[in-house]
Design a protein around this motif. Structure first.
Motif, PDB file in Angstrom:
ATOM      1  N   SER A  35      42.883  42.040  32.673  1.00  0.00           N
ATOM      2  CA  SER A  35      44.178  42.678  33.055  1.00  0.00           C
ATOM      3  C   SER A  35      44.217  44.174  32.834  1.00  0.00           C
ATOM      4  O   SER A  35      43.551  44.606  32.011  1.00  0.00           O
ATOM      5  CB  SER A  35      45.228  42.225  31.929  1.00  0.00           C
ATOM      6  N   ILE A  36      45.049  44.781  33.353  1.00  0.00           N
ATOM      7  CA  ILE A  36      45.113  46.492  33.218  1.00  0.00           C
ATOM      8  C   ILE A  36      45.611  46.781  32.161  1.00  0.00           C
ATOM      9  O   ILE A  36      46.745  46.376  31.852  1.00  0.00           O
ATOM     10  CB  ILE A  36      45.433  46.980  34.629  1.00  0.00           C
ATOM     11  N   VAL A  37      44.977  47.459  31.297  1.00  0.00           N
ATOM     12  CA  VAL A  37      45.744  48.174  30.261  1.00  0.00           C
ATOM     13  C   VAL A  37      46.065  49.751  30.545  1.00  0.00           C
ATOM     14  O   VAL A  37      47.163  49.801  30.074  1.00  0.00           O
ATOM     15  CB  VAL A  37      44.479  48.469  28.904  1.00  0.00           C
ATOM     16  N   SER A  38      45.457  50.329  31.141  1.00  0.00           N
ATOM     17  CA  SER A  38      45.843  51.817  31.716  1.00  0.00           C
ATOM     18  C   SER A  38      45.065  52.002  32.864  1.00  0.00           C
ATOM     19  O   SER A  38      44.007  51.405  33.186  1.00  0.00           O
ATOM     20  CB  SER A  38      45.390  52.649  30.583  1.00  0.00           C
ATOM     21  N   ALA A  39      45.492  53.020  33.709  1.00  0.00           N
ATOM     22  CA  ALA A  39      45.019  53.550  35.011  1.00  0.00           C
ATOM     23  C   ALA A  39      45.463  54.965  34.932  1.00  0.00           C
ATOM     24  O   ALA A  39      46.601  55.314  34.560  1.00  0.00           O
ATOM     25  CB  ALA A  39      45.367  52.716  36.059  1.00  0.00           C
ATOM     26  N   ASN A  40      44.766  55.836  35.651  1.00  0.00           N
ATOM     27  CA  ASN A  40      45.224  57.339  35.756  1.00  0.00           C
ATOM     28  C   ASN A  40      45.952  57.176  37.183  1.00  0.00           C
ATOM     29  O   ASN A  40      46.028  56.424  37.965  1.00  0.00           O
ATOM     30  CB  ASN A  40      44.079  58.325  35.735  1.00  0.00           C
ATOM     31  N   GLU A  41      46.255  58.540  37.593  1.00  0.00           N
ATOM     32  CA  GLU A  41      47.009  58.840  38.494  1.00  0.00           C
ATOM     33  C   GLU A  41      46.254  58.894  39.759  1.00  0.00           C
ATOM     34  O   GLU A  41      46.728  58.408  40.835  1.00  0.00           O
ATOM     35  CB  GLU A  41      47.635  60.334  38.622  1.00  0.00           C
ATOM     36  N   LEU A  42      45.081  59.073  39.778  1.00  0.00           N
ATOM     37  CA  LEU A  42      44.137  58.670  40.940  1.00  0.00           C
ATOM     38  C   LEU A  42      44.027  57.327  41.483  1.00  0.00           C
ATOM     39  O   LEU A  42      43.968  57.200  42.624  1.00  0.00           O
ATOM     40  CB  LEU A  42      42.506  59.579  40.585  1.00  0.00           C
ATOM     41  N   ASP A  50      52.331  51.566  41.374  1.00  0.00           N
ATOM     42  CA  ASP A  50      52.743  52.458  40.395  1.00  0.00           C
ATOM     43  C   ASP A  50      52.042  51.952  38.931  1.00  0.00           C
ATOM     44  O   ASP A  50      51.871  50.683  38.886  1.00  0.00           O
ATOM     45  CB  ASP A  50      54.131  52.288  40.324  1.00  0.00           C
ATOM     46  N   VAL A  51      51.648  52.856  38.124  1.00  0.00           N
ATOM     47  CA  VAL A  51      51.111  52.260  36.825  1.00  0.00           C
ATOM     48  C   VAL A  51      51.698  51.467  36.039  1.00  0.00           C
ATOM     49  O   VAL A  51      51.312  50.373  35.625  1.00  0.00           O
ATOM     50  CB  VAL A  51      50.659  53.546  36.116  1.00  0.00           C
ATOM     51  N   SER A  52      53.051  51.704  36.054  1.00  0.00           N
ATOM     52  CA  SER A  52      53.886  50.660  35.224  1.00  0.00           C
ATOM     53  C   SER A  52      54.126  49.368  35.738  1.00  0.00           C
ATOM     54  O   SER A  52      54.181  48.233  35.054  1.00  0.00           O
ATOM     55  CB  SER A  52      55.426  51.279  35.087  1.00  0.00           C
ATOM     56  N   SER A  53      53.750  49.149  36.964  1.00  0.00           N
ATOM     57  CA  SER A  53      53.625  47.874  37.590  1.00  0.00           C
ATOM     58  C   SER A  53      52.260  46.980  37.371  1.00  0.00           C
ATOM     59  O   SER A  53      52.332  45.967  37.434  1.00  0.00           O
ATOM     60  CB  SER A  53      53.784  48.016  39.271  1.00  0.00           C
ATOM     61  N   MET A  54      51.224  48.111  36.907  1.00  0.00           N
ATOM     62  CA  MET A  54      50.169  47.515  36.828  1.00  0.00           C
ATOM     63  C   MET A  54      49.955  47.089  35.437  1.00  0.00           C
ATOM     64  O   MET A  54      48.932  46.178  35.410  1.00  0.00           O
ATOM     65  CB  MET A  54      48.964  48.472  37.064  1.00  0.00           C
ATOM     66  N   ILE A  55      50.383  47.529  34.544  1.00  0.00           N
ATOM     67  CA  ILE A  55      50.144  47.171  33.117  1.00  0.00           C
ATOM     68  C   ILE A  55      50.335  45.732  32.726  1.00  0.00           C
ATOM     69  O   ILE A  55      51.443  45.384  33.212  1.00  0.00           O
ATOM     70  CB  ILE A  55      50.857  48.076  32.067  1.00  0.00           C
ATOM     71  N   GLY A  56      49.343  45.309  32.329  1.00  0.00           N
ATOM     72  CA  GLY A  56      49.419  43.740  31.852  1.00  0.00           C
ATOM     73  C   GLY A  56      49.288  42.764  32.874  1.00  0.00           C
ATOM     74  O   GLY A  56      48.971  41.668  32.639  1.00  0.00           O
ATOM     75  N   ALA A  57      49.051  43.546  34.352  1.00  0.00           N
ATOM     76  CA  ALA A  57      48.966  42.330  35.521  1.00  0.00           C
ATOM     77  C   ALA A  57      47.322  42.134  35.546  1.00  0.00           C
ATOM     78  O   ALA A  57      46.435  42.726  35.165  1.00  0.00           O
ATOM     79  CB  ALA A  57      49.329  43.232  36.763  1.00  0.00           C
ATOM     80  N   SER A  58      46.899  40.896  35.994  1.00  0.00           N
ATOM     81  CA  SER A  58      45.821  40.614  36.229  1.00  0.00           C
ATOM     82  C   SER A  58      45.147  40.985  37.313  1.00  0.00           C
ATOM     83  O   SER A  58      46.042  41.607  38.229  1.00  0.00           O
ATOM     84  CB  SER A  58      45.695  39.034  36.268  1.00  0.00           C
ATOM     85  N   LEU A  59      44.038  40.991  37.646  1.00  0.00           N
ATOM     86  CA  LEU A  59      43.226  41.250  39.239  1.00  0.00           C
ATOM     87  C   LEU A  59      43.905  40.429  40.082  1.00  0.00           C
ATOM     88  O   LEU A  59      44.082  41.048  41.272  1.00  0.00           O
ATOM     89  CB  LEU A  59      41.711  41.345  38.979  1.00  0.00           C
ATOM     90  N   ARG A  60      44.048  39.208  39.702  1.00  0.00           N
ATOM     91  CA  ARG A  60      44.601  38.406  40.932  1.00  0.00           C
ATOM     92  C   ARG A  60      45.973  38.655  41.326  1.00  0.00           C
ATOM     93  O   ARG A  60      46.259  38.439  42.398  1.00  0.00           O
ATOM     94  CB  ARG A  60      44.374  36.955  40.148  1.00  0.00           C
ATOM     95  N   GLU A  61      46.510  39.170  40.304  1.00  0.00           N
ATOM     96  CA  GLU A  61      48.287  39.645  40.738  1.00  0.00           C
ATOM     97  C   GLU A  61      48.200  40.678  41.379  1.00  0.00           C
ATOM     98  O   GLU A  61      49.070  40.937  42.345  1.00  0.00           O
ATOM     99  CB  GLU A  61      48.955  39.596  39.341  1.00  0.00           C
ATOM    100  N   LEU A  62      47.109  41.587  41.306  1.00  0.00           N
ATOM    101  CA  LEU A  62      47.254  42.936  42.036  1.00  0.00           C
ATOM    102  C   LEU A  62      46.549  43.080  43.211  1.00  0.00           C
ATOM    103  O   LEU A  62      47.060  43.935  44.154  1.00  0.00           O
ATOM    104  CB  LEU A  62      46.797  44.028  40.810  1.00  0.00           C
ATOM    105  N   PHE A  63      45.550  42.380  43.309  1.00  0.00           N
ATOM    106  CA  PHE A  63      44.728  42.839  44.509  1.00  0.00           C
ATOM    107  C   PHE A  63      44.596  41.201  45.440  1.00  0.00           C
ATOM    108  O   PHE A  63      44.522  40.092  44.804  1.00  0.00           O
ATOM    109  CB  PHE A  63      43.160  43.166  44.071  1.00  0.00           C
ATOM    110  N   PRO A  64      44.309  41.449  46.843  1.00  0.00           N
ATOM    111  CA  PRO A  64      44.047  40.185  47.743  1.00  0.00           C
ATOM    112  C   PRO A  64      42.377  39.409  46.915  1.00  0.00           C
ATOM    113  O   PRO A  64      41.896  40.446  46.682  1.00  0.00           O
ATOM    114  CB  PRO A  64      43.908  40.584  48.939  1.00  0.00           C
ATOM    115  N   ARG A  65      42.356  38.310  47.334  1.00  0.00           N
ATOM    116  CA  ARG A  65      41.185  37.857  46.951  1.00  0.00           C
ATOM    117  C   ARG A  65      40.038  38.326  47.506  1.00  0.00           C
ATOM    118  O   ARG A  65      38.933  38.560  46.486  1.00  0.00           O
ATOM    119  CB  ARG A  65      41.087  36.257  47.357  1.00  0.00           C
TER     120      ARG A  65
END
Length: 89
Positions: A35-42, A50-65
């Protein structure tokens, strides 16, 4: 180094945004997912998430297979492993 091992997004925000490349920091969950803890603006610019949508999300939740699986495999190959309280890269 300890900042990146134990920090949260609020603690890491200025440090990761100071890096001149796209960066995301992941942690491994008990279920072996990352899961994503942090990410930069790039990173948010190239993912268009958006970073706030990423935090705590798993790779599976964020990206296509087709993106998630190769990224997951690559993280396993470079993820630091703790051995007797010494971190290895």
């Amino acid at each position: 180094m300890m900042l990146f091992l134990s920090g949260n997004h609020n603690d890491l925000r200025s440090a990761v945004n100071a890096i001149g490349a796209s960066v995301a920091i992941f942690k491994q969950e008990d279920n072996k997912q990352f899961s994503i803890v942090s990410a930069n603006e790039l990173f948010t610019e190239i993912t268009d998430i958006d970073v706030s949508s990423m935090i705590g999300a798993s790779l599976r939740e964020l990206f296509p297979r087709y993106v998630e699986q190769p990224l997951y495999d690559k993280l396993w190959s470079v993820f630091p492993v703790s051995h007797r309280a010494k971190w290895r890269w």
